[in-house]
Design a protein around this motif. Structure first.
Motif, PDB file in Angstrom:
ATOM      1  N   THR A 175       0.845  -1.196   0.000  1.00  9.66           N
ATOM      2  CA  THR A 175       0.000   0.000   0.000  1.00  9.66           C
ATOM      3  C   THR A 175       0.878   1.243   0.000  1.00  9.66           C
ATOM      4  O   THR A 175       2.087   1.181  -0.218  1.00  9.66           O
ATOM      5  CB  THR A 175      -0.949   0.012   1.209  1.00  9.66           C
ATOM      6  OG1 THR A 175      -0.177  -0.133   2.410  1.00  9.66           O
ATOM      7  CG2 THR A 175      -1.944  -1.132   1.127  1.00  9.66           C
ATOM      8  N   GLU A 176       0.278   2.389   0.289  1.00 12.24           N
ATOM      9  CA  GLU A 176       1.000   3.651   0.243  1.00 12.24           C
ATOM     10  C   GLU A 176       2.201   3.633   1.184  1.00 12.24           C
ATOM     11  O   GLU A 176       2.173   3.027   2.251  1.00 12.24           O
ATOM     12  CB  GLU A 176       0.077   4.815   0.636  1.00 12.24           C
ATOM     13  CG  GLU A 176      -1.139   4.975  -0.265  1.00 12.24           C
ATOM     14  CD  GLU A 176      -2.255   4.032   0.135  1.00 12.24           C
ATOM     15  OE1 GLU A 176      -2.148   3.417   1.215  1.00 12.24           O
ATOM     16  OE2 GLU A 176      -3.211   3.887  -0.644  1.00 12.24           O
ATOM     17  N   LYS A 177       3.221   4.344   0.775  1.00 10.39           N
ATOM     18  CA  LYS A 177       4.467   4.353   1.529  1.00 10.39           C
ATOM     19  C   LYS A 177       4.282   4.848   2.951  1.00 10.39           C
ATOM     20  O   LYS A 177       4.920   4.371   3.882  1.00 10.39           O
ATOM     21  CB  LYS A 177       5.503   5.221   0.805  1.00 10.39           C
ATOM     22  CG  LYS A 177       6.908   5.123   1.370  1.00 10.39           C
ATOM     23  CD  LYS A 177       7.896   5.885   0.505  1.00 10.39           C
ATOM     24  CE  LYS A 177       9.317   5.755   1.042  1.00 10.39           C
ATOM     25  NZ  LYS A 177      10.284   6.489   0.203  1.00 10.39           N
ATOM     26  N   ASN A 178       3.368   5.815   3.168  1.00  5.29           N
ATOM     27  CA  ASN A 178       3.194   6.384   4.509  1.00  5.29           C
ATOM     28  C   ASN A 178       2.443   5.450   5.456  1.00  5.29           C
ATOM     29  O   ASN A 178       2.158   5.806   6.585  1.00  5.29           O
ATOM     30  CB  ASN A 178       2.492   7.745   4.435  1.00  5.29           C
ATOM     31  CG  ASN A 178       1.126   7.656   3.753  1.00  5.29           C
ATOM     32  OD1 ASN A 178       0.627   6.571   3.504  1.00  5.29           O
ATOM     33  ND2 ASN A 178       0.547   8.815   3.454  1.00  5.29           N
ATOM     34  N   SER A 179       2.087   4.246   4.976  1.00  5.06           N
ATOM     35  CA  SER A 179       1.368   3.303   5.836  1.00  5.06           C
ATOM     36  C   SER A 179       2.312   2.415   6.637  1.00  5.06           C
ATOM     37  O   SER A 179       1.868   1.678   7.510  1.00  5.06           O
ATOM     38  CB  SER A 179       0.456   2.412   4.988  1.00  5.06           C
ATOM     39  OG  SER A 179       1.221   1.522   4.187  1.00  5.06           O
ATOM     40  N   THR A 180       3.611   2.503   6.356  1.00  2.51           N
ATOM     41  CA  THR A 180       4.577   1.611   7.002  1.00  2.51           C
ATOM     42  C   THR A 180       4.520   1.710   8.515  1.00  2.51           C
ATOM     43  O   THR A 180       4.345   0.701   9.220  1.00  2.51           O
ATOM     44  CB  THR A 180       6.005   1.915   6.523  1.00  2.51           C
ATOM     45  OG1 THR A 180       6.090   1.695   5.117  1.00  2.51           O
ATOM     46  CG2 THR A 180       7.011   1.027   7.231  1.00  2.51           C
ATOM     47  N   SER A 181       4.673   2.906   9.042  1.00  4.00           N
ATOM     48  CA  SER A 181       4.687   3.101  10.486  1.00  4.00           C
ATOM     49  C   SER A 181       3.364   2.668  11.110  1.00  4.00           C
ATOM     50  O   SER A 181       3.341   2.014  12.158  1.00  4.00           O
ATOM     51  CB  SER A 181       4.962   4.572  10.808  1.00  4.00           C
ATOM     52  OG  SER A 181       4.970   4.783  12.206  1.00  4.00           O
ATOM     53  N   GLN A 182       2.261   3.014  10.455  1.00  5.43           N
ATOM     54  CA  GLN A 182       0.933   2.680  10.972  1.00  5.43           C
ATOM     55  C   GLN A 182       0.729   1.170  11.035  1.00  5.43           C
ATOM     56  O   GLN A 182       0.240   0.637  12.041  1.00  5.43           O
ATOM     57  CB  GLN A 182      -0.138   3.313  10.088  1.00  5.43           C
ATOM     58  CG  GLN A 182      -1.564   3.051  10.552  1.00  5.43           C
ATOM     59  CD  GLN A 182      -2.591   3.702   9.626  1.00  5.43           C
ATOM     60  OE1 GLN A 182      -2.235   4.390   8.683  1.00  5.43           O
ATOM     61  NE2 GLN A 182      -3.867   3.466   9.898  1.00  5.43           N
ATOM     62  N   GLU A 183       1.112   0.463   9.984  1.00  4.46           N
ATOM     63  CA  GLU A 183       0.916  -0.989   9.954  1.00  4.46           C
ATOM     64  C   GLU A 183       1.799  -1.704  10.972  1.00  4.46           C
ATOM     65  O   GLU A 183       1.364  -2.656  11.626  1.00  4.46           O
ATOM     66  CB  GLU A 183       1.199  -1.532   8.545  1.00  4.46           C
ATOM     67  CG  GLU A 183       0.145  -1.207   7.524  1.00  4.46           C
ATOM     68  CD  GLU A 183      -1.223  -1.777   7.881  1.00  4.46           C
ATOM     69  OE1 GLU A 183      -1.280  -2.881   8.464  1.00  4.46           O
ATOM     70  OE2 GLU A 183      -2.235  -1.109   7.585  1.00  4.46           O
ATOM     71  N   MET A 184       3.028  -1.255  11.124  1.00  6.49           N
ATOM     72  CA  MET A 184       3.918  -1.907  12.068  1.00  6.49           C
ATOM     73  C   MET A 184       3.517  -1.603  13.509  1.00  6.49           C
ATOM     74  O   MET A 184       3.733  -2.421  14.411  1.00  6.49           O
ATOM     75  CB  MET A 184       5.365  -1.494  11.801  1.00  6.49           C
ATOM     76  CG  MET A 184       5.888  -1.932  10.433  1.00  6.49           C
ATOM     77  SD  MET A 184       5.571  -3.678  10.042  1.00  6.49           S
ATOM     78  CE  MET A 184       6.715  -4.492  11.169  1.00  6.49           C
ATOM     79  N   LYS A 185       2.901  -0.443  13.715  1.00  4.18           N
ATOM     80  CA  LYS A 185       2.373  -0.137  15.044  1.00  4.18           C
ATOM     81  C   LYS A 185       1.225  -1.085  15.374  1.00  4.18           C
ATOM     82  O   LYS A 185       1.126  -1.599  16.504  1.00  4.18           O
ATOM     83  CB  LYS A 185       1.892   1.316  15.089  1.00  4.18           C
ATOM     84  CG  LYS A 185       1.401   1.750  16.475  1.00  4.18           C
ATOM     85  CD  LYS A 185       1.011   3.231  16.479  1.00  4.18           C
ATOM     86  CE  LYS A 185       0.545   3.655  17.867  1.00  4.18           C
ATOM     87  NZ  LYS A 185       0.174   5.106  17.889  1.00  4.18           N
ATOM     88  N   LYS A 186       0.357  -1.339  14.393  1.00  2.00           N
ATOM     89  CA  LYS A 186      -0.731  -2.303  14.596  1.00  2.00           C
ATOM     90  C   LYS A 186      -0.180  -3.695  14.885  1.00  2.00           C
ATOM     91  O   LYS A 186      -0.690  -4.414  15.749  1.00  2.00           O
ATOM     92  CB  LYS A 186      -1.618  -2.350  13.345  1.00  2.00           C
ATOM     93  CG  LYS A 186      -2.441  -1.114  13.086  1.00  2.00           C
ATOM     94  CD  LYS A 186      -3.265  -1.287  11.814  1.00  2.00           C
ATOM     95  CE  LYS A 186      -4.075  -0.045  11.488  1.00  2.00           C
ATOM     96  NZ  LYS A 186      -4.826  -0.208  10.204  1.00  2.00           N
ATOM     97  N   ALA A 187       0.857  -4.079  14.128  1.00  2.00           N
ATOM     98  CA  ALA A 187       1.459  -5.395  14.331  1.00  2.00           C
ATOM     99  C   ALA A 187       2.003  -5.536  15.748  1.00  2.00           C
ATOM    100  O   ALA A 187       1.826  -6.575  16.398  1.00  2.00           O
ATOM    101  CB  ALA A 187       2.581  -5.619  13.309  1.00  2.00           C
ATOM    102  N   ALA A 188       2.654  -4.485  16.227  1.00  2.00           N
ATOM    103  CA  ALA A 188       3.223  -4.520  17.576  1.00  2.00           C
ATOM    104  C   ALA A 188       2.134  -4.596  18.637  1.00  2.00           C
ATOM    105  O   ALA A 188       2.232  -5.368  19.604  1.00  2.00           O
ATOM    106  CB  ALA A 188       4.100  -3.282  17.796  1.00  2.00           C
TER     107      ALA A 188
END
Length: 445
Positions: free
Chosen positions: A417-430
């Motif tokens: 997905t969009e590049k700016n979703s990286t931090s958001q997705e990894m925060k959800k994963a954590a």
């Protein structure tokens, strides 16, 4: 008349004895046939043909124990194989006395009462005299032995040594080196379509690949000593951003997020790429007749940022015994045969896997066929010159299936997905992983 009568009685008596003897032999034979113990286990489709000769050898040498590889059970990958065994654990009458299992299954299978503690049959102190210590340790859970190592694995970086020589480049040491050399070779060699191939498909493949990049950035997934989660930390975000950048810059194909080890192996074999992350058994296929990279490849540990360890994802398979087996003694004998030096040597020469007995890394027939195996042992022992290599185990926890599912889902989303979703997705994963460790429950699927 009396003489004839006596002779007749003697004849009948002798005949009766012969009949009784023959019947006794048949009865004994039937009893012996009924006393044969048959032990079954299943392996993935790609390994069946290499296990069959070992099964035949064992069966030829043993009259009272037989091994069976079921023909009607199909497992195309490790995920399917795992579900086959887990399904069998829930049955009252189990099909499998022997369990062929991945290292990451040990804690989970032990917790759900699937495996027998075989510590007394295989003392770890004795095993470490012959087997790789890390493999022995990974077969233990809560100080009990559950799995005897058969073959090991560690992720490595394949590269085209001919292309690097033509570009006047040394093998890469850092992630920046990997990107720079990939771009340079692609510009110089129009036939090279890909700089770097890796596994991004939403399966266990992406998790095994990611822990190497994560280690190379100084990050971690789960610290099993204190249950800390590192998926939302800066190092993890940087690791994801590196992988995304390989796609954005055209170094890795967009299709890499749908590809596993086999898909990337095929592309590399065609001579389409400079670098590829994969497992050691790819070496055999890449050097077969008909391969476009035959004799042109070399391996090294994965790259890292300056000052951090090079990560080598730890894999490996071994044998355990089902907890409710009625044939423990026979199962132990089978495991001793299958994990012997002779059996491992034969399997290694055919399948191209990595043995777990230290002596086999220098066995003449193996080294003649795989001259890079001594270097693999250097990677295992962290003896690579100018490089600190760390074998990275995926978290050996009872909730591993759910933890891997969480990582796979959010990492794959971040990469597609969009590049700016990286931090958001990894925060959800954590967050989901911390909740899993706290409650033991997850809705991931």
């Amino acid at each position: 008349m009396k003489s004839k009568s006596k002779k007749s009685r003697n004849f009948l008596y002798s005949f009766a004895l012969i009949v009784i003897f023959i019947l006794s032999l048949k009865l004994l034979s039937a009893c012996n046939n009924n006393s044969v113990t048959t032990l079954s286990f299943v392996v993935s489709q790609g390994e069946i043909e290499y296990f069959k000769p070992l099964v035949e050898q064992f069966n030829d040498r043993h009259q009272d124990i037989k091994i069976k590889l079921p023909d009607d059970i199909k497992a195309n990958d490790s995920d399917q194989l795992k579900e086959i065994y887990k399904s069998d654990f829930s049955k009252e009458l189990r099909l499998y006395d022997l369990i062929y299992l991945d290292i990451v299954w040990v804690p989970e299978f032990a917790e759900i009462q699937g495996l027998l503690d075989i510590s007394k049959d295989f003392p770890s102190k004795e095993l470490k005299k012959e087997f790789l210590e890390s493999e022995v340790n990974d077969g233990m859970y809560n100080n009990k032995m559950y799995r005897i190592p058969f073959r090991t694995d560690m992720g490595v970086l394949y590269y085209r040594k001919d292309l690097l020589e033509q570009a006047n480049e040394e093998p890469p040491k850092t992630f920046d080196d990997l990107l720079r050399i990939s771009q340079k070779v692609k510009q110089q060699q129009p036939d090279i379509e890909y700089g770097y191939l890796w596994q991004g498909r939403k399966t266990e493949a992406i998790a095994a690949m990611f822990v190497e990049v994560l280690e190379g950035y100084g990050g971690f997934w789960i610290n099993t000593e204190n249950n800390q989660v590192g998926l939302d930390k800066p190092e993890a975000i940087a690791a994801v951003e590196f992988l995304a950048s390989t796609i954005d810059k055209g170094i890795s194909p967009k299709s890499v997020t749908t590809e596993d080890e086999n898909d990337t192996r095929k592309k590399f074999r065609l001579g389409k790429a400079v670098f590829m992350r994969n497992w050691p058994n790819v070496w055999l296929d890449a050097n077969q007749s008909g391969s476009n990279v035959r004799g042109k490849i070399a391996i090294q540990p994965m790259v890292s940022v300056p000052g951090e360890n090079s990560g080598a994802s730890k894999g490996g398979w071994g044998f355990g015994i089902a907890k409710n087996t009625k044939h423990k003694k026979e199962a132990v004998e089978v495991i001793k045969f299958l994990t012997s030096a002779a059996a491992q040597r034969q399997f290694t020469l055919g399948y191209g896997s990595v043995p777990t007995r230290r002596q086999l890394f220098f066995e003449p027939k193996i080294v003649a066929k795989y001259n890079h195996y001594p270097k693999l042992l250097d990677i295992i022992d962290n003896k690579i010159e100018d490089k600190s290599v760390k074998l990275v185990s995926r978290p050996l926890i009872a909730q591993y299936t759910a933890a891997s599912c969480i990582l796979q889902k959010h990492l794959h989303t971040a990469l597609t997905t969009e590049k700016n979703s990286t931090s958001q997705e990894m925060k959800k994963a954590a967050q989901e992983t911390r909740q899993l460790l706290k409650t033991g429950k997850s809705n991931c699927n």
